[in-house]
Design a protein around this motif. Structure first.
Motif, PDB file in Angstrom:
ATOM      1  N   LEU A  84       0.825  -1.202   0.000  1.00 53.17           N
ATOM      2  CA  LEU A  84       0.000   0.000   0.000  1.00 53.17           C
ATOM      3  C   LEU A  84       0.860   1.254   0.000  1.00 53.17           C
ATOM      4  N   LEU A  85       1.980   1.210   0.700  1.00 50.90           N
ATOM      5  CA  LEU A  85       2.948   2.317   0.730  1.00 50.90           C
ATOM      6  C   LEU A  85       4.340   1.716   0.893  1.00 50.90           C
ATOM      7  N   GLY A  86       5.354   2.464   0.444  1.00 52.01           N
ATOM      8  CA  GLY A  86       6.723   2.079   0.729  1.00 52.01           C
ATOM      9  C   GLY A  86       7.336   1.076  -0.206  1.00 52.01           C
ATOM     10  N   ALA A  87       7.007   1.120  -1.491  1.00 50.09           N
ATOM     11  CA  ALA A  87       7.627   0.219  -2.464  1.00 50.09           C
ATOM     12  C   ALA A  87       8.117   1.052  -3.641  1.00 50.09           C
ATOM     13  N   GLN A  88       9.438   1.020  -3.856  1.00 58.47           N
ATOM     14  CA  GLN A  88      10.072   1.783  -4.942  1.00 58.47           C
ATOM     15  C   GLN A  88       9.603   3.243  -4.902  1.00 58.47           C
ATOM     16  N   SER A  89       9.749   3.852  -3.752  1.00 62.08           N
ATOM     17  CA  SER A  89       9.262   5.211  -3.540  1.00 62.08           C
ATOM     18  C   SER A  89      10.261   5.977  -2.690  1.00 62.08           C
ATOM     19  N   ASP A  90      10.269   7.304  -2.875  1.00 67.72           N
ATOM     20  CA  ASP A  90      11.107   8.154  -2.036  1.00 67.72           C
ATOM     21  C   ASP A  90      10.508   8.350  -0.651  1.00 67.72           C
ATOM     22  N   SER A  91       9.227   8.091  -0.505  1.00 69.89           N
ATOM     23  CA  SER A  91       8.579   8.224   0.800  1.00 69.89           C
ATOM     24  C   SER A  91       8.940   7.036   1.678  1.00 69.89           C
ATOM     25  N   PRO A  92       9.351   7.269   2.920  1.00 71.66           N
ATOM     26  CA  PRO A  92       9.710   6.157   3.808  1.00 71.66           C
ATOM     27  C   PRO A  92       8.509   5.480   4.453  1.00 71.66           C
ATOM     28  N   ALA A  93       7.300   6.011   4.243  1.00 71.26           N
ATOM     29  CA  ALA A  93       6.115   5.424   4.868  1.00 71.26           C
ATOM     30  C   ALA A  93       5.915   3.993   4.395  1.00 71.26           C
ATOM     31  N   CYS A  94       5.457   3.143   5.307  1.00 73.30           N
ATOM     32  CA  CYS A  94       5.353   1.714   5.014  1.00 73.30           C
ATOM     33  C   CYS A  94       3.985   1.198   5.443  1.00 73.30           C
ATOM     34  N   GLN A  95       3.294   0.559   4.503  1.00 71.70           N
ATOM     35  CA  GLN A  95       2.034  -0.146   4.757  1.00 71.70           C
ATOM     36  C   GLN A  95       1.981  -1.348   3.827  1.00 71.70           C
ATOM     37  N   SER A  96       1.751  -2.527   4.377  1.00 68.50           N
ATOM     38  CA  SER A  96       1.731  -3.752   3.574  1.00 68.50           C
ATOM     39  C   SER A  96       0.498  -4.559   3.930  1.00 68.50           C
ATOM     40  N   LEU A  97      -0.095  -5.172   2.912  1.00 72.17           N
ATOM     41  CA  LEU A  97      -1.296  -5.982   3.092  1.00 72.17           C
ATOM     42  C   LEU A  97      -1.001  -7.409   2.639  1.00 72.17           C
ATOM     43  N   LEU A  98      -1.223  -8.372   3.531  1.00 71.98           N
ATOM     44  CA  LEU A  98      -0.981  -9.776   3.260  1.00 71.98           C
ATOM     45  C   LEU A  98      -2.319 -10.503   3.213  1.00 71.98           C
ATOM     46  N   ALA A  99      -2.582 -11.202   2.118  1.00 71.53           N
ATOM     47  CA  ALA A  99      -3.821 -11.962   1.955  1.00 71.53           C
ATOM     48  C   ALA A  99      -3.493 -13.446   2.015  1.00 71.53           C
ATOM     49  N   LEU A 154      10.801  -7.543  -2.236  1.00 70.05           N
ATOM     50  CA  LEU A 154      11.599  -6.387  -1.835  1.00 70.05           C
ATOM     51  C   LEU A 154      10.715  -5.144  -1.811  1.00 70.05           C
ATOM     52  N   ILE A 155      10.678  -4.474  -0.668  1.00 68.21           N
ATOM     53  CA  ILE A 155       9.920  -3.233  -0.506  1.00 68.21           C
ATOM     54  C   ILE A 155      10.767  -2.271   0.303  1.00 68.21           C
ATOM     55  N   GLY A 156      10.194  -1.101   0.604  1.00 69.10           N
ATOM     56  CA  GLY A 156      10.808  -0.185   1.554  1.00 69.10           C
ATOM     57  C   GLY A 156      12.053   0.514   1.080  1.00 69.10           C
ATOM     58  N   GLY A 157      12.309   0.589  -0.210  1.00 64.79           N
ATOM     59  CA  GLY A 157      13.485   1.281  -0.710  1.00 64.79           C
ATOM     60  C   GLY A 157      13.164   2.074  -1.947  1.00 64.79           C
ATOM     61  N   LYS A 158      14.148   2.832  -2.403  1.00 60.68           N
ATOM     62  CA  LYS A 158      13.971   3.594  -3.634  1.00 60.68           C
ATOM     63  C   LYS A 158      14.082   2.660  -4.841  1.00 60.68           C
ATOM     64  N   ARG A 159      13.730   3.203  -5.992  1.00 62.84           N
ATOM     65  CA  ARG A 159      13.668   2.377  -7.188  1.00 62.84           C
ATOM     66  C   ARG A 159      15.034   1.777  -7.521  1.00 62.84           C
ATOM     67  N   GLU A 160      16.095   2.599  -7.471  1.00 60.49           N
ATOM     68  CA  GLU A 160      17.412   2.090  -7.849  1.00 60.49           C
ATOM     69  C   GLU A 160      17.935   1.088  -6.829  1.00 60.49           C
ATOM     70  N   GLU A 161      17.613   1.289  -5.536  1.00 60.90           N
ATOM     71  CA  GLU A 161      18.043   0.332  -4.523  1.00 60.90           C
ATOM     72  C   GLU A 161      17.340  -1.016  -4.695  1.00 60.90           C
ATOM     73  N   THR A 162      16.048  -0.968  -4.949  1.00 66.63           N
ATOM     74  CA  THR A 162      15.296  -2.207  -5.138  1.00 66.63           C
ATOM     75  C   THR A 162      15.776  -2.959  -6.379  1.00 66.63           C
ATOM     76  N   LYS A 163      16.023  -2.223  -7.460  1.00 68.85           N
ATOM     77  CA  LYS A 163      16.476  -2.861  -8.694  1.00 68.85           C
ATOM     78  C   LYS A 163      17.845  -3.508  -8.503  1.00 68.85           C
ATOM     79  N   TYR A 164      18.756  -2.835  -7.823  1.00 65.90           N
ATOM     80  CA  TYR A 164      20.091  -3.387  -7.606  1.00 65.90           C
ATOM     81  C   TYR A 164      20.028  -4.664  -6.780  1.00 65.90           C
ATOM     82  N   LEU A 165      19.269  -4.651  -5.676  1.00 66.16           N
ATOM     83  CA  LEU A 165      19.218  -5.817  -4.803  1.00 66.16           C
ATOM     84  C   LEU A 165      18.510  -6.985  -5.484  1.00 66.16           C
ATOM     85  N   ALA A 166      17.486  -6.713  -6.294  1.00 69.29           N
ATOM     86  CA  ALA A 166      16.785  -7.787  -6.998  1.00 69.29           C
ATOM     87  C   ALA A 166      17.713  -8.468  -8.006  1.00 69.29           C
ATOM     88  N   GLU A 167      18.474  -7.697  -8.759  1.00 65.23           N
ATOM     89  CA  GLU A 167      19.394  -8.288  -9.731  1.00 65.23           C
ATOM     90  C   GLU A 167      20.487  -9.082  -9.041  1.00 65.23           C
TER      91      GLU A 167
END
Length: 1005
Positions: A7-22, A793-806
């Motif tokens: 919901l929040l905090g995925a590949q974003s500059d905002s540090p806010a975090c909200q996650s929904l697990l189904a 992977l969540i909670g980081g900026k776009r370039e950080e998430t891309k680097y760690l995923a690769e």
């Protein structure tokens, strides 16, 4: 099944975090209710949309990024406050201080009434009604909202109630959700949650969620390294530094990608602390300047406070002891720092082991020197400070007994501290780290005119806006041009013009106040009307505002059918609407002159109606209505309220005791936990704490005590201690009155005004990383060790998430066994849902009666194990008579396979003879080498550990354990020679037999 939505905090500059697990059975779990410094309600739109379907909330850290929107959602999002919430004890108690600090410090957190995406009406209006807020406004009156009108924020008392309902857990304590909470939700019994230490903040949590074959580890914002007072993440808890088994190889790992491209300073925590102390020494001691250290309110501030308090105790140049000069002042500024200092003493068990050992050694010394301490008088703070550093092995003051750290909780105290011209340097720790709200912003604007002052940035500012982002950018540009000197800790002068926006709150008066009240009354009337109408259509009773519904637990639907009837009344006779129309001047809403037919229930819900014609009526309308009050039950039965059975004289005695304010004096025992509203008395001060009744009695004696306390505070210097013995009672009364003033201020309607000013920032800046987060090195090392089947992977900026995923895709491909596909890596964006279900085929089968009669079960650690050879076949279920009655003609197209179940039964005789020889005996279970070593010692063998996972028996047989359930026995030479006086067999055979005895041998055939 496991679906993940960020919901929040995925590949974003905002540090806010909200996650929904189904999960299976329609279970939805919300982890974190974060916000950022913009306090934009548009960020909460998705949270509001999913709220009716959320079954459980888990909180990870007491920070703005993880808990900042919790109070706002509880107050302004319908039914959110009824969702069960779990966290650790520090997260719950420190989180309430954080939320109170936010709403007392910045009016932006109130959110504007017109711009909010969170509606005040929980459900859309019924198609048969056409009510709007304007329909409830009296003719000729103005109900337009003033520009910038703010919502009424959660008061400190409301925040206490929101956080008080949080269920607190301990670390490493599996909690199955089949308790009373599960019965309210109706479907949580299959879920088990476990909290593990995450570091980063006190009580920070890594959550493990288990349901059937799904094993999900949620680890966002963790720190693997131990710090001064905070323990590290609990990943590496196994033997030899391995990942502990509970967190190893989960079906899905949700991990933050922050700092994936950053490596922390070499030297770790000690080097970081040395740089900060050296910066203070250069700025405050040598140049007489002021060091401003912005940090958060309750999370990372404890690490800084502990570090600097102990540095002042040890270094006389900082404290000024022993004729080493004036020393420098140390201050902690925040709206709730006094309460923080009081409650932190009850959370020592959650801190690092070094802090616990320090406390235990201090308690032991205090018990030996208790008689001497009891003879000491009041007001001996200097003597306390001297005793605190008299011995090199430790201090007699507790780890968080602040001898040198002065607490600042008001703007007046902060202004006096900054304006004092005593020639001493100062160090001010202030919230917030963003420099957008709190005392840190006011202190920076006051200190920005002198470049001998230094602001220490404790977090990286990439992507941040506002003052912290601009200072970070200026410092980074200046340090990257000089490659010879290290960047971290380098002091750089900043001289720039900045446009500063200042938000202030103005209380509404006159016509604006009346218009605001009319508008809010109309919205409340409309909300009540819609709730009443929706309740007749069978919606859940949780949306109604009646207190009876709060007292009632979820019972059978049959009980609620009768209550749902009769709630939609003529709006002119509705109690809620009548009260709202009185507030608006007595106007009756337009278009509601006719009555709504609700049947015989009008006798209960209507006003002034005592007759109902039952001729020709059918069903329930033929009898007088009767409503059964539903009872609340838990696992022990019906809940009994003791107050309902209290005698009148007992109630009068209790009220009289509260009125007279009886004092219950109690000797303070070191290490004893305090109540939430209990004041802390410093060691050696001689002050006594007052009970709640004493505080109330003191308030009735007059306001002259409060005036006296405020005068003492204003006349003192920077080292004023509001909890000193000579003003202990006055301090308590002042704090209580301040809390009441906060309640009154926040409850008053107001509007937001914003002004822009251009200010010249002429100050020095440096960066020292006190964020306490994982870096590139720890991520690259730990993720392959955990070895999850799915990585999100969540909670980081776009370039950080891309680097760690690769990186992890390449790592997983290289380490995959037997040409496997490796780990699936997901990097969702905000609002996207990924399917991270476990890749297994699980089936539920029933045992046939013939097969079950011949099974011979073996017990393996509480589990029944048996070897079975049979045949699985679908079998039609027996028809259910009750189900057939409710079947309609429209159901004929249903799938016929839904009426069949899988049954495991014996093989036919022809197949049984062919498969009997295929079955091979298997060993089930696991053996701990330490237990095996004890068993071999009892049998007369010598067994010694020779390295990790290797046990040497009698010097000739090697037992090697390479994994869970994987044990090998090797003969090192001479293992087959006969041993023992009775010739009981070779060493190898006897060791193998002991291993077999610890396992269950399951044979087929």
């Amino acid at each position: 099944m496991f679906h993940f939505t960020a919901l929040l905090g995925a590949q974003s500059d905002s540090p806010a975090c909200q996650s929904l697990l189904a999960l299976d059975n329609g279970i939805k779990i919300l982890i974190d209710v974060g916000w950022d410094t913009s306090f934009d309600t548009k960020m909460l739109a998705e949270l509001e949309r999913h709220t009716p379907t959320i079954d459980l909330i888990l909180l990870t850290h007491p920070t703005l990024e993880h808990m900042g929107a919790y109070a706002h959602a509880c107050k302004h999002i319908p039914t959110f406050n009824s969702i069960p919430v779990y966290s650790t004890f520090p997260v719950s108690n420190l989180g309430r201080l954080l939320l109170q600090d936010i709403y007392l410090s910045t009016p932006k957190a109130f959110t504007q009434l017109l711009d909010s995406t969170v509606t005040s009406i929980p459900f859309p209006p019924s198609p048969s009604t056409n009510f709007t807020a304007a329909s409830f406004i009296a003719a000729g009156t103005n109900a337009e909202l003033p520009d910038g009108a703010l919502k009424l924020p959660p008061t400190p008392a409301e925040i206490d109630s929101y956080c008080g309902k949080i269920v607190t857990l301990k670390y490493s304590q599996p909690t199955p959700l089949h308790s009373a909470v599960a019965r309210v939700a109706g479907k949580l019994g299959s879920v088990t949650i476990t909290a593990y230490s995450a570091g980063h903040s006190l009580g920070g949590t890594i959550w493990k969620i288990q349901q059937a074959q799904e094993s999900i580890v949620y680890a966002v914002d963790w720190n693997l390294s131990r710090e001064n007072c905070l323990r590290g993440a609990a990943f590496l808890g196994g033997e030899g530094g391995r990942v502990q088994e509970a967190l190893l190889k989960p079906t899905a790992l949700v991990c933050s990608s922050k700092n994936a491209t950053v490596t922390n300073i070499a030297g770790g925590r000690k080097k970081r602390d040395e740089i900060l102390l050296e910066t203070i020494r250069k700025t405050a001691v040598e140049n007489g300047g002021t060091v401003l250290v912005p940090t958060d309110s309750v999370g990372r501030v404890l690490e800084l406070a502990y570090l600097l308090e102990h540095a002042w105790r040890k270094d006389p140049n900082f404290s000024g002891k022993g004729n080493q000069g004036k020393g420098i002042g140390l201050h902690l500024a925040g709206r709730k720092v006094k309460r923080l200092g009081q409650v932190i003493g009850s959370m020592l068990e959650w801190m690092d082991e070094a802090v616990v050992r320090e406390f235990e050694s201090i308690a032991e010394k205090s018990s030996h020197g208790g008689n001497r301490n009891n003879r000491r008088g009041a007001g001996n703070k200097d003597q306390d400070q001297k005793d605190g550093t008299s011995e090199a092995t430790g201090n007699k003051a507790g780890p968080f007994d602040f001898l040198y750290l002065n607490l600042i909780s008001t703007f007046g105290q902060l202004a006096r501290t900054l304006n004092s011209n005593d020639g001493r340097g100062k160090v001010i720790i202030a919230s917030d780290s963003s420099l957008e709200w709190g005392f840190s912003r006011d202190a920076l604007l006051k200190l920005a005119s002198d470049d001998k002052n230094v602001v220490v940035l404790t977090e990286r500012g990439e992507g941040k806006t506002g003052l912290s982002g601009r200072l970070w950018q200026g410092w980074k540009e200046a340090t990257t041009t000089n490659e010879d000197s290290p960047a971290v800790g380098q002091i750089v002068p900043i001289d720039e013009l900045h446009e500063i926006e200042t938000s202030s709150r103005i209380q509404l008066e006159g016509d604006e106040l009346q218009s605001y009240q009319r508008h809010m009354a109309a919205r409340q009337a409309l909300t009540s009307q819609h709730q009443s109408l929706m309740s007749t259509s069978g919606l859940p009773p949780g949306v109604t505002a009646d207190q009876d519904d709060e007292d009632a637990s979820s019972s059978s639907d049959d009980d609620s059918d009768s209550e749902r009837q009769g709630k939609a009344l003529t709006t002119a006779t509705s109690k809620k609407i009548s009260h709202a129309t009185v507030m608006m001047g007595g106007a009756i809403p337009a278009g509601v002159g006719e009555k709504v037919d609700i049947g015989v229930n009008i006798l209960l819900r209507g006003e002034g109606i005592y007759d109902f014609d039952v001729r020709g009526a059918k069903g329930r309308n033929r009898m007088f209505p009767f409503q059964i009050r539903r009872k609340r039950v838990d696992e022990y039965g019906e809940v009994v309220r003791p107050d309902d059975y209290m005698r009148a004289e007992e109630r009068q005695d209790e009220d009289l005791a509260d009125d007279e304010g009886e004092k219950h004096e109690e000797t303070r025992v070191m290490g004893k936990k305090r109540k939430w509203d209990e004041e802390l008395v410093k060691p050696g001060s001689g002050a006594r704490k007052s009970s709640k009744g004493a505080v109330e009695m003191g308030k009735r004696k007059g306001v002259h005590r409060r005036k006296k306390a405020s005068k003492l505070a204003s006349d003192n210097n920077d080292d004023y201690d509001p909890e000193a013995q000579d003003s202990a009672e006055e301090g308590e009364i002042s704090e209580s009155s301040e809390g009441e003033d906060d309640e009154e201020i926040l409850a008053a309607p107001s509007k937001l005004t914003t002004t822009s000013d251009t200010i010249r920032i002429q100050i020095s800046a440096t960066f020292i990383d006190f964020a306490g987060l994982h870096d590139q090195k720890s991520l690259r090392m730990l993720l392959p060790l955990i070895d999850p089947k799915k990585l999100i992977l969540i909670g980081g900026k776009r370039e950080e998430t891309k680097y760690l995923a690769e990186f992890y895709r390449e790592k997983a491909a290289l380490s995959s066994r037997g040409g496997g596909t490796g780990t699936d890596v997901f990097s969702p964006q905000i609002g996207n849902t990924v399917n991270a279900s476990v890749d297994t085929n699980a089936w539920t089968v029933k045992l046939g009666s013939t097969l079950s009669r011949g099974l011979k079960w073996q017990n393996v650690r509480g589990l029944g194990v048996v070897h079975v050879i049979g045949r699985v076949a679908p079998v039609e279920t027996e028809p259910d008579s009750k189900k057939q009655k409710t079947t309609t003609a429209g159901d004929e197209s249903s799938n016929p396979d839904e009426d069949k179940v899988l049954v495991l039964d014996v093989l036919p005789p022809a197949l049984a003879a062919a498969t009997r020889s295929v079955a091979q005996p298997i060993h089930v279970g696991d053996i701990r080498l330490a237990d095996l070593r004890k068993v071999l010692h009892d049998d007369g063998h010598t067994a010694e550990f020779k390295g990790e996972g290797v046990l040497l028996v009698d010097g000739v047989v090697v037992v090697r354990k390479t994994g869970v359930g994987n044990i090998s026995i090797e003969d090192g030479g001479g293992g087959f020679s006969m041993t023992g006086s009775g010739g009981k067999g070779t060493t190898f055979v006897r060791v193998r037999q002991k291993v077999y005895d610890g396992l269950a041998v399951v044979a087929g055939g």
